[in-house]
Design an enzyme around this catalytic site. Structure first.
Site, short mmCIF file in Angstrom:
data_model
loop_
_atom_site.label_atom_id
_atom_site.label_comp_id
_atom_site.label_asym_id
_atom_site.label_seq_id
_atom_site.Cartn_x
_atom_site.Cartn_y
_atom_site.Cartn_z
CB THR A 1 3.24 9.58 1.62
OG1 THR A 1 4.12 10.59 2.26
CG2 THR A 1 2.55 10.34 0.42
CE LYS B 1 5.50 14.16 1.36
NZ LYS B 1 5.45 12.32 1.75
CE LYS C 1 2.79 5.98 -2.22
NZ LYS C 1 2.88 6.39 -1.10
#
Length: 290
Positions: free
Chosen positions: A97, A172, A240
């Protein structure tokens, strides 16, 4: 069956690479800490390599699942990077990701070397990886996706091409945005139940069968009520990811007020020492607040 390399053997990559081996592929692994690669070979067979380049040499498809943008760049480019060991006509599949920007940057670099590139971030957590039932959202050309999908099938329940390069990462981000709101809502519901003197388990048994039901409710309410958070997807990694979401939202002029707020709640959890706790630890924050 294909000749594959898998770069990155964390809580997700370790079992994902194992599923590839179990499906009969020829797999070479690389991990920044060699001991993890050796442990994988001991458990699953296959071979390990000292560098991403060495792992990628002679392979049809190279897959990666590392930490962040910088980690991905480090395994892709440079004299010891995977691209340096890949031949024209091969394929790189990234399950990390990361930002859509680094995806497009690396896809462009790969294209200049005749290497296909598919961004394919995953959802489903460690349990999904171990059980081979991940959801995989992909970006890249139709031709590259068609080559990647049969390999990804080894550990996915659903795999779909969303669009061109970077589209998988954008999808995502949608996933993480939705999760942030869901976990906060579930945390508040359980907190309210406790304060109101209700049996949280009984409440969830009923409401989970109606419109409030979700994966988070089904899979996390028991550990939340028990105050157990030493598992799952870490708060540090979620922050993150949410940072990527919020930065990208500025670029595309999207409004994410709830996501921004939940990101700050996760910051509070980090201050509580819960950086490695599961994302469901938003509930612990509410308990601390009283």
């Amino acid at each position: 069956m294909a000749k594959l390399a898998f770069l990155g053997l964390g809580v997700m990559g370790f079992p994902m690479a194992g599923h590839l081996m179990a499906k009969g592929h020829e797999v070479t692994v690389y991990n920044r800490s060699p001991a993890k690669a050796e442990a994988w070979v001991t458990k699953h067979g296959g071979t390990s390599a000292a560098t991403p380049k060495a792992a990628a040499e002679g392979k049809d498809v190279v897959l990666a699942c590392v930490g962040n943008d910088d980690d991905l760049r480090s395994v892709c480019i440079g004299p010891d990077g995977a691209f340096a060991g890949m031949a024209s006509g091969t394929l790189f599949v990234d399950h990390t990701t990361v930002s859509a920007a680094v995806t497009r940057e690396l896809a462009h670099a790969a294209a200049g070397m005749g290497i296909g590139f598919v961004d394919a971030p995953v959802s489903g957590g460690q349990a999904g990886a171990e059980n081979g039932v991940l959801s995989v959202m992909c970006g890249g050309s139709e031709a590259d996706y068609a080559r990647a999908e049969p390999v990804i099938a080894a550990y996915s329940r659903i795999c779909r091409r969303i669009g061109e390069s970077g589209a998988g990462q954008l999808a995502k981000m949608c996933n993480q945005i939705a999760i942030a709101g869901l976990v906060q809502g579930l945390s508040e519901a359980l907190h309210f139940a406790e304060k109101a003197g209700l049996d949280g388990e009984a409440v969830v048994e009923v409401i989970s069968q109606g419109a409030a039901g979700s994966w988070q409710m089904a899979n996390r309410h028991k550990t939340m009520l028990a105050g157990h958070f030493e598992h799952g997807f870490a708060v540090d990694w979620m922050r993150k990811d949410l940072g990527i979401c919020l930065s990208t939202a500025d670029e595309v002029k999207a409004s994410l007020p709830v996501t921004a707020l939940v990101d700050q709640f996760y910051k509070d959890v980090q201050k509580m020492g819960g950086g490695r706790w599961d994302t469901s630890s938003l509930f612990a924050r509410l308990r601390k607040l009283g």
